[in-house]
Scaffold this motif. Structure first.
Motif, PDB file in Angstrom:
ATOM      1  N   ARG A 147       0.860  -1.232  -0.097  1.00  0.00           N
ATOM      2  CA  ARG A 147      -0.171   0.083  -0.172  1.00  0.00           C
ATOM      3  C   ARG A 147       1.060   1.201  -0.086  1.00  0.00           C
ATOM      4  N   GLN A 148       1.914   1.133   0.935  1.00  0.00           N
ATOM      5  CA  GLN A 148       2.772   2.296   0.735  1.00  0.00           C
ATOM      6  C   GLN A 148       3.432   2.763  -0.421  1.00  0.00           C
ATOM      7  N   ASP A 149       4.070   1.567  -1.005  1.00  0.00           N
ATOM      8  CA  ASP A 149       4.716   1.444  -2.336  1.00  0.00           C
ATOM      9  C   ASP A 149       3.930   2.156  -3.407  1.00  0.00           C
ATOM     10  N   TYR A 150       2.570   1.973  -3.273  1.00  0.00           N
ATOM     11  CA  TYR A 150       1.550   2.324  -3.997  1.00  0.00           C
ATOM     12  C   TYR A 150       1.452   4.100  -3.906  1.00  0.00           C
ATOM     13  N   ILE A 151       1.170   4.328  -3.014  1.00  0.00           N
ATOM     14  CA  ILE A 151       0.907   5.542  -2.522  1.00  0.00           C
ATOM     15  C   ILE A 151       2.122   6.674  -3.099  1.00  0.00           C
ATOM     16  N   GLU A 152       3.181   6.000  -2.812  1.00  0.00           N
ATOM     17  CA  GLU A 152       4.532   6.792  -3.119  1.00  0.00           C
ATOM     18  C   GLU A 152       4.743   6.774  -4.587  1.00  0.00           C
ATOM     19  N   ALA A 153       4.149   5.947  -5.213  1.00  0.00           N
ATOM     20  CA  ALA A 153       4.191   5.912  -6.790  1.00  0.00           C
ATOM     21  C   ALA A 153       3.194   6.932  -7.280  1.00  0.00           C
ATOM     22  N   LEU A 154       1.923   6.987  -6.657  1.00  0.00           N
ATOM     23  CA  LEU A 154       1.153   8.095  -7.200  1.00  0.00           C
ATOM     24  C   LEU A 154       1.932   9.477  -6.900  1.00  0.00           C
ATOM     25  N   GLU A 155       2.285   9.468  -5.753  1.00  0.00           N
ATOM     26  CA  GLU A 155       2.826  10.906  -5.267  1.00  0.00           C
ATOM     27  C   GLU A 155       4.162  11.351  -6.397  1.00  0.00           C
ATOM     28  N   LYS A 156       4.706  10.337  -6.830  1.00  0.00           N
ATOM     29  CA  LYS A 156       5.989  10.702  -7.376  1.00  0.00           C
ATOM     30  C   LYS A 156       5.721  10.608  -8.831  1.00  0.00           C
ATOM     31  N   GLY A 157       4.214  10.292  -9.508  1.00  0.00           N
ATOM     32  CA  GLY A 157       3.978  10.063 -10.827  1.00  0.00           C
ATOM     33  C   GLY A 157       4.807   8.956 -11.425  1.00  0.00           C
ATOM     34  N   THR A 158       4.983   7.814 -10.799  1.00  0.00           N
ATOM     35  CA  THR A 158       5.702   6.831 -11.435  1.00  0.00           C
ATOM     36  C   THR A 158       4.686   5.653 -11.470  1.00  0.00           C
ATOM     37  N   LEU A 159       3.474   5.754 -11.163  1.00  0.00           N
ATOM     38  CA  LEU A 159       2.697   4.527 -11.390  1.00  0.00           C
ATOM     39  C   LEU A 159       2.752   3.738 -12.430  1.00  0.00           C
ATOM     40  N   VAL A 160       2.967   4.369 -13.640  1.00  0.00           N
ATOM     41  CA  VAL A 160       2.935   3.765 -15.145  1.00  0.00           C
ATOM     42  C   VAL A 160       4.140   2.640 -15.090  1.00  0.00           C
ATOM     43  N   GLU A 161       5.199   2.883 -14.319  1.00  0.00           N
ATOM     44  CA  GLU A 161       6.313   1.949 -14.235  1.00  0.00           C
ATOM     45  C   GLU A 161       5.928   0.660 -13.542  1.00  0.00           C
ATOM     46  N   HIS A 162       5.002   0.502 -12.830  1.00  0.00           N
ATOM     47  CA  HIS A 162       4.627  -0.583 -12.166  1.00  0.00           C
ATOM     48  C   HIS A 162       3.425  -1.270 -12.738  1.00  0.00           C
ATOM     49  N   LEU A 163       2.748  -0.678 -13.922  1.00  0.00           N
ATOM     50  CA  LEU A 163       1.602  -1.415 -14.336  1.00  0.00           C
ATOM     51  C   LEU A 163       2.161  -2.735 -15.352  1.00  0.00           C
ATOM     52  N   GLN A 164       1.551  -3.665 -15.436  1.00  0.00           N
ATOM     53  CA  GLN A 164       1.907  -5.157 -16.374  1.00  0.00           C
ATOM     54  C   GLN A 164       0.896  -4.731 -17.625  1.00  0.00           C
ATOM     55  N   LYS A 165       1.685  -4.630 -18.654  1.00  0.00           N
ATOM     56  CA  LYS A 165       1.114  -4.814 -19.892  1.00  0.00           C
ATOM     57  C   LYS A 165       1.170  -6.166 -20.514  1.00  0.00           C
ATOM     58  N   ILE A 166      -0.109  -6.559 -20.866  1.00  0.00           N
ATOM     59  CA  ILE A 166      -0.255  -8.026 -21.497  1.00  0.00           C
ATOM     60  C   ILE A 166      -0.509  -7.892 -22.796  1.00  0.00           C
ATOM     61  N   PRO A 167       0.178  -8.283 -23.823  1.00  0.00           N
ATOM     62  CA  PRO A 167      -0.229  -8.403 -25.382  1.00  0.00           C
ATOM     63  C   PRO A 167      -1.587  -9.129 -25.625  1.00  0.00           C
ATOM     64  N   VAL A 168      -2.427  -8.837 -26.358  1.00  0.00           N
ATOM     65  CA  VAL A 168      -3.657  -9.297 -26.749  1.00  0.00           C
ATOM     66  C   VAL A 168      -3.949  -9.693 -28.011  1.00  0.00           C
ATOM     67  N   LYS A 169      -4.495 -10.757 -28.503  1.00  0.00           N
ATOM     68  CA  LYS A 169      -5.031 -11.041 -29.720  1.00  0.00           C
ATOM     69  C   LYS A 169      -6.649 -11.652 -29.462  1.00  0.00           C
ATOM     70  N   PRO A 170      -7.347 -11.571 -30.745  1.00  0.00           N
ATOM     71  CA  PRO A 170      -8.679 -11.809 -30.841  1.00  0.00           C
ATOM     72  C   PRO A 170      -8.649 -13.118 -30.063  1.00  0.00           C
ATOM     73  N   GLY A 171     -10.139 -13.431 -29.470  1.00  0.00           N
ATOM     74  CA  GLY A 171     -10.319 -14.567 -28.572  1.00  0.00           C
ATOM     75  C   GLY A 171      -9.783 -14.789 -27.324  1.00  0.00           C
ATOM     76  N   ASP A 172      -8.836 -13.756 -26.818  1.00  0.00           N
ATOM     77  CA  ASP A 172      -8.252 -13.827 -25.405  1.00  0.00           C
ATOM     78  C   ASP A 172      -9.449 -13.247 -24.600  1.00  0.00           C
ATOM     79  N   VAL A 173      -9.305 -13.914 -23.514  1.00  0.00           N
ATOM     80  CA  VAL A 173     -10.481 -13.576 -22.458  1.00  0.00           C
ATOM     81  C   VAL A 173     -10.043 -13.447 -20.995  1.00  0.00           C
ATOM     82  N   PHE A 174     -10.366 -12.330 -20.477  1.00  0.00           N
ATOM     83  CA  PHE A 174      -9.849 -11.890 -19.061  1.00  0.00           C
ATOM     84  C   PHE A 174     -11.208 -11.857 -18.140  1.00  0.00           C
TER      85      PHE A 174
END
Length: 327
Positions: A147-174
């Motif tokens: 929780r503290q890491d998350y709050i610090e990332a928001l305050e520093k504007g670095t949240l994007v660096e922590h987000l997980q990007k997943i490549p997708v193609k048609p038919g994928d389900v989440f």
């Protein structure tokens, strides 16, 4: 409205402009709009102020979802659905086109949503219908955050660096449960099945502004109560995309979704064991059927509602992929 007169129904899409929307719902799925930023097509909705009305067949054209529920709830929704939700239609069905990446967001669960918004929570699933090259979604963090890491990332504007990007193609389900951080990436068209709720907690919006230079509201504090830093389930759903048998996708307490890959002359869909309504979302191809002497054609990007009192329909002229949704 007598139950004996109920028929399968196609509802008129409720079209939503979005700052991140595009034109694929118009060009590829025949939604009728002049918008250059069409982001969502609400196929079936009982969200207040956004209640679906019938488009076909003609005898019911203009009747609203509420009209059917008020006059013949059990025949329309099913006795089990009515016992659980009363006269509420519990699922919202959408098609979404993301020309730009949506805000990074999460949703509250039933408890928080009831307490703070007098609403259902928002459990949802995605079926990826079309993608541009290098398309992706964002789900969860790359690695565990406190929780503290998350709050610090928001305050520093670095949240994007922590987000997980997943490549997708048609038919994928989440499967996107409440509290899971997520965003639909640019170049993705998908079908979304969710609880009837329009509550979203935005935590980052890519520093976007509208035509007047205004940023959209963020919900930093609300999100802190709802966020799940360690999802305890598998959010990407594995299934056999080439199977000719029904494939189970997401079965949860709010909805059950199966994948139907149909390529036959005729196919009987038998719902004699179903207690509630069924919805078919056509995510690729098309199919026809006749009911009470009325010919239906359902195309890619269209949705069909089958009332609980109708126990079978026979599809023909099929080459299609369907999401079959029940409760």
């Amino acid at each position: 409205m007598k139950s004996s007169h109920l028929m399968p129904l196609k509802f008129r899409p409720i079209l939503k402009e979005k700052i991140w929307g595009g034109q694929k719902l118009i060009s590829q799925y025949n939604k009728q709009s002049q918008s250059t930023q069409l982001g969502e097509s609400w196929e079936l909705s009982q969200v207040e102020g956004h209640v679906s009305e019938v488009d076909f067949p003609q005898k019911f054209k203009g009747s609203s979802l509420n009209d059917f529920i008020e006059t013949s709830a059990e025949e329309f929704l099913g006795a089990d659905c009515v016992s659980r939700f009363g006269n509420k239609f519990p699922i919202l069905f959408k098609f979404i086109d993301a020309r730009q990446t949506l805000s990074v967001q999460l949703h509250p669960d039933d408890t928080i949503a009831k307490k703070k918004h007098n609403s259902f929570g928002k459990t949802e699933m995605w079926y990826i219908m079309a993608t541009d090259k290098d398309a992706f979604i964002i789900v969860d963090f790359k690695k565990k955050l406190s929780r503290q890491d998350y709050i610090e990332a928001l305050e520093k504007g670095t949240l994007v660096e922590h987000l997980q990007k997943i490549p997708v193609k048609p038919g994928d389900v989440f499967f996107i449960q409440p509290g899971l951080v997520h965003a639909i990436g640019e170049g993705v068209v998908l079908a979304e099945i969710q609880q009837t709720s329009d509550i979203t907690y935005r935590i980052f919006d890519w520093n976007r502004v509208d035509d007047q230079g205004n940023s959209r509201d963020l919900h930093t504090f609300e999100a802190l109560e709802a966020i799940k830093f360690q999802p305890d389930y598998k959010y990407k759903i594995d299934y056999n995309k080439n199977s000719t048998d029904p494939e189970k996708l997401v079965h949860c307490k709010y909805f059950k979704t199966n994948f139907l890959n149909l390529n036959e002359g005729l196919k009987l869909l038998d719902y004699s064991n179903h207690k509630n309504f069924v919805v078919l979302m056509c995510v690729e191809g098309e199919f026809n059927f006749t009911y009470n002497s009325v010919l239906y054609q359902v195309n890619s990007g269209e949705t069909l509602f089958i009332p609980a009192c109708i126990k079978q329909i026979e599809l023909s002229s099929m080459k299609c992929k369907l999401l079959e949704v029940s409760m």
